[in-house]
Design an enzyme around this catalytic site. Structure first.
Site, PDB file in Angstrom:
ATOM      1  N   ILE A 170      52.585   9.089  28.778  1.00 17.33           N
ATOM      2  CA  ILE A 170      52.850   9.241  30.214  1.00 17.33           C
ATOM      3  C   ILE A 170      54.147   8.534  30.608  1.00 17.33           C
ATOM      4  O   ILE A 170      54.969   9.076  31.349  1.00 17.33           O
ATOM      5  CB  ILE A 170      51.642   8.693  31.022  1.00 17.33           C
ATOM      6  CG1 ILE A 170      50.417   9.583  30.803  1.00 17.33           C
ATOM      7  CG2 ILE A 170      51.992   8.588  32.508  1.00 17.33           C
ATOM      8  CD1 ILE A 170      49.103   9.012  31.339  1.00 17.33           C
ATOM      9  N   SER A 225      43.790   4.912  37.043  1.00 16.81           N
ATOM     10  CA  SER A 225      43.104   5.990  36.308  1.00 16.81           C
ATOM     11  C   SER A 225      41.971   6.526  37.161  1.00 16.81           C
ATOM     12  O   SER A 225      41.443   5.811  38.029  1.00 16.81           O
ATOM     13  CB  SER A 225      42.519   5.442  35.005  1.00 16.81           C
ATOM     14  OG  SER A 225      41.709   6.415  34.381  1.00 16.81           O
ATOM     15  N   TYR A 249      37.577  -0.854  30.420  1.00 19.60           N
ATOM     16  CA  TYR A 249      38.650   0.031  30.886  1.00 19.60           C
ATOM     17  C   TYR A 249      38.416   0.411  32.349  1.00 19.60           C
ATOM     18  O   TYR A 249      39.327   0.317  33.183  1.00 19.60           O
ATOM     19  CB  TYR A 249      38.699   1.283  30.003  1.00 19.60           C
ATOM     20  CG  TYR A 249      39.866   2.201  30.311  1.00 19.60           C
ATOM     21  CD1 TYR A 249      41.132   1.954  29.781  1.00 19.60           C
ATOM     22  CD2 TYR A 249      39.718   3.323  31.119  1.00 19.60           C
ATOM     23  CE1 TYR A 249      42.207   2.787  30.054  1.00 19.60           C
ATOM     24  CE2 TYR A 249      40.785   4.157  31.402  1.00 19.60           C
ATOM     25  CZ  TYR A 249      42.026   3.886  30.861  1.00 19.60           C
ATOM     26  OH  TYR A 249      43.094   4.717  31.139  1.00 19.60           O
ATOM     27  N   LYS A 269      40.870  -0.630  35.534  1.00 21.49           N
ATOM     28  CA  LYS A 269      41.588   0.364  36.339  1.00 21.49           C
ATOM     29  C   LYS A 269      41.178   0.291  37.808  1.00 21.49           C
ATOM     30  O   LYS A 269      42.011   0.511  38.695  1.00 21.49           O
ATOM     31  CB  LYS A 269      41.382   1.765  35.765  1.00 21.49           C
ATOM     32  CG  LYS A 269      42.015   1.951  34.391  1.00 21.49           C
ATOM     33  CD  LYS A 269      43.518   1.718  34.434  1.00 21.49           C
ATOM     34  CE  LYS A 269      44.209   2.052  33.127  1.00 21.49           C
ATOM     35  NZ  LYS A 269      45.674   1.900  33.185  1.00 21.49           N
ATOM     36  N   ILE A 299      44.444  12.985  30.021  1.00 19.70           N
ATOM     37  CA  ILE A 299      45.782  13.501  29.734  1.00 19.70           C
ATOM     38  C   ILE A 299      45.957  13.533  28.207  1.00 19.70           C
ATOM     39  O   ILE A 299      45.547  12.589  27.515  1.00 19.70           O
ATOM     40  CB  ILE A 299      46.871  12.585  30.357  1.00 19.70           C
ATOM     41  CG1 ILE A 299      46.628  12.369  31.865  1.00 19.70           C
ATOM     42  CG2 ILE A 299      48.265  13.144  30.091  1.00 19.70           C
ATOM     43  CD1 ILE A 299      46.819  13.561  32.755  1.00 19.70           C
TER      44      ILE A 299
HETATM   45  P1  NAD Z   1      49.828   5.840  25.034  1.00 20.69           P
HETATM   46  O1  NAD Z   1      48.931   5.086  24.139  1.00 20.69           O
HETATM   47  O2  NAD Z   1      50.378   7.149  24.597  1.00 20.69           O
HETATM   48  O3  NAD Z   1      51.078   4.918  25.467  1.00 20.69           O
HETATM   49  C1  NAD Z   1      50.898   3.591  25.856  1.00 20.69           C
HETATM   50  C2  NAD Z   1      52.191   2.831  25.573  1.00 20.69           C
HETATM   51  O4  NAD Z   1      51.996   1.485  26.058  1.00 20.69           O
HETATM   52  C3  NAD Z   1      52.538   2.724  24.090  1.00 20.69           C
HETATM   53  O5  NAD Z   1      53.891   3.066  23.894  1.00 20.69           O
HETATM   54  C4  NAD Z   1      52.266   1.253  23.750  1.00 20.69           C
HETATM   55  O6  NAD Z   1      53.109   0.738  22.725  1.00 20.69           O
HETATM   56  C5  NAD Z   1      52.543   0.591  25.099  1.00 20.69           C
HETATM   57  N1  NAD Z   1      51.890  -0.717  25.226  1.00 20.69           N
HETATM   58  C6  NAD Z   1      50.602  -1.037  24.918  1.00 20.69           C
HETATM   59  N2  NAD Z   1      50.371  -2.337  25.148  1.00 20.69           N
HETATM   60  C7  NAD Z   1      51.525  -2.857  25.629  1.00 20.69           C
HETATM   61  C8  NAD Z   1      51.922  -4.149  26.045  1.00 20.69           C
HETATM   62  N3  NAD Z   1      51.077  -5.190  26.009  1.00 20.69           N
HETATM   63  N4  NAD Z   1      53.193  -4.332  26.492  1.00 20.69           N
HETATM   64  C9  NAD Z   1      54.064  -3.300  26.504  1.00 20.69           C
HETATM   65  N5  NAD Z   1      53.756  -2.051  26.115  1.00 20.69           N
HETATM   66  C10 NAD Z   1      52.493  -1.836  25.674  1.00 20.69           C
HETATM   67  O7  NAD Z   1      48.986   5.990  26.385  1.00 20.69           O
HETATM   68  P2  NAD Z   1      49.185   6.895  27.696  1.00 20.69           P
HETATM   69  O8  NAD Z   1      48.099   7.893  27.718  1.00 20.69           O
HETATM   70  O9  NAD Z   1      50.587   7.328  27.864  1.00 20.69           O
HETATM   71  O10 NAD Z   1      48.784   5.802  28.774  1.00 20.69           O
HETATM   72  C11 NAD Z   1      49.695   5.245  29.700  1.00 20.69           C
HETATM   73  C12 NAD Z   1      48.874   4.681  30.849  1.00 20.69           C
HETATM   74  O11 NAD Z   1      48.137   5.740  31.460  1.00 20.69           O
HETATM   75  C13 NAD Z   1      47.837   3.635  30.450  1.00 20.69           C
HETATM   76  O12 NAD Z   1      47.790   2.621  31.422  1.00 20.69           O
HETATM   77  C14 NAD Z   1      46.537   4.416  30.429  1.00 20.69           C
HETATM   78  O13 NAD Z   1      45.428   3.591  30.645  1.00 20.69           O
HETATM   79  C15 NAD Z   1      46.794   5.354  31.586  1.00 20.69           C
HETATM   80  N6  NAD Z   1      45.945   6.548  31.618  1.00 20.69           N
HETATM   81  C16 NAD Z   1      45.909   7.387  30.559  1.00 20.69           C
HETATM   82  C17 NAD Z   1      45.090   8.510  30.612  1.00 20.69           C
HETATM   83  C18 NAD Z   1      44.995   9.475  29.464  1.00 20.69           C
HETATM   84  O14 NAD Z   1      44.025  10.280  29.453  1.00 20.69           O
HETATM   85  N7  NAD Z   1      45.915   9.484  28.515  1.00 20.69           N
HETATM   86  C19 NAD Z   1      44.326   8.766  31.763  1.00 20.69           C
HETATM   87  C20 NAD Z   1      44.414   7.890  32.827  1.00 20.69           C
HETATM   88  C21 NAD Z   1      45.226   6.774  32.749  1.00 20.69           C
END
Ligand code: NAD
Length: 258
Positions: free
Chosen positions: A23, A148, A163, A167, A196
């Site tokens: 994202i 989220s 989680y 959120k 996502i």
């Molecule tokens: P992802 O795992 O693809 O990317 C997450 C990124 O965060 C990675 O590049 C990772 O290296 C980085 N990261 C993790 N811990 C870190 C830290 N302590 N400091 C700096 N960087 C760090 O995940 P995503 O799906 O792109 O998720 C991004 C956000 O969206 C998250 O907060 C997740 O909870 C939220 N989200 C995701 C979904 C989904 O279904 N994918 C749904 C709702 C919310």
């Protein structure tokens, strides 16, 4: 100037945590496409550098990579200083880094609980307040947090109490900061995505097998794409959203509607 031109981010500077992939990579691309200079902030500096190069080549904008663990106060402070030094200011940020650990509550270790709360909630607190302090002292800015739909509903069938709680905390932190800073020209909003298709889901052995089950429950019958979150974040970062603060945009293809 027309409304679409007013939404552009030319001259603005910002950063995205967790920007190396998923994202965050998509919203960073959207910010740069809209004209902003952007810092890709991530724990994974190799991936962040690749992403920064890719977005810079695609958009012609200045895009830099900065290593930072968002759970460490000194690293977040140094990161914000570096963004300001390298880009020349800070107008917006997307506090987006997050993780998901699934375990039944009665089996979840305190370490697992703490890890999730630390990255998802404490990390957003540090990012928002340290970036927010700079913005308060320099005329204002816009902060976007990734919450989220899990802060609004309890997902099933997977157990993920930490989680969900983290959120819900991000949503309420967003509103609290928005109210505190409303008269000071620092706006704070959240996006609350549904499922996502990113590594957080696709590369998670506990979650990926559940996709068909979720799709069966989803009105649209599919996962969202990270690209489908870009435009709302460009809107929130820019100057056409000046009355928008304390809002939490649920973008879930109507998953939470019933
Ligand atoms: P992802 O795992 O693809 O990317 C997450 C990124 O965060 C990675 O590049 C990772 O290296 C980085 N990261 C993790 N811990 C870190 C830290 N302590 N400091 C700096 N960087 C760090 O995940 P995503 O799906 O792109 O998720 C991004 C956000 O969206 C998250 O907060 C997740 O909870 C939220 N989200 C995701 C979904 C989904 O279904 N994918 C749904 C709702 C919310």
């Amino acid at each position: 100037m027309g409304i679409i031109e007013s939404m552009r981010l030319d001259g603005k500077k910002g950063f995205v945590t967790g920007g190396a992939r998923g994202i965050g990579k998509c919203t960073a691309t959207g910010f740069a496409e809209a004209g902003a200079e952007v810092a890709i902030v991530d724990l994974d500096i190799d991936e962040a550098e690749k992403t920064a190069k890719e977005i810079a080549e695609k958009t012609g904008r200045k895009v830099v990579a900065i290593k930072c663990d968002c759970t460490k106060e000194d690293e977040v402070k140094a990161m914000v200083d570096k963004v300001v030094a390298e880009l020349g200011g800070l107008d917006f940020c997307h506090a987006n880094a997050g993780i998901c650990i699934n375990a039944p509550a009665e089996e979840m270790t305190f370490d697992q609980w703490n890890k999730v709360i630390n990255i998802n909630l404490n990390g957003v607190f540090l990012t928002d307040t340290i970036a927010g302090k700079y913005m308060l002292e320099h005329g204002g800015g816009s902060i976007i947090n990734t919450a989220s739909m899990s802060g609004h509903i309890v997902n099933v069938p997977q157990p993920q109490c930490a989680y969900n709680a983290s959120k819900a905390g991000v949503s309420q932190l967003t509103k609290s900061l928005a109210v505190e800073w409303a008269k000071k020209n620092v706006r704070v909003n959240a996006i609350s995505p549904g499922y996502i298709g990113t590594d957080l889901v696709l590369a998670n052995k506990g979650l990926a097998p559940l996709i068909d089950k979720w799709n069966a429950m989803a009105p649209m019958g599919r996962l969202g794409k990270p690209e489908e979150l870009e435009s709302i974040c460009v809107y929130l970062a820019g100057d056409t959203s000046t009355f928008t603060t304390g809002s939490d945009f649920i973008i879930d293809g109507a998953f939470t509607c019933f």
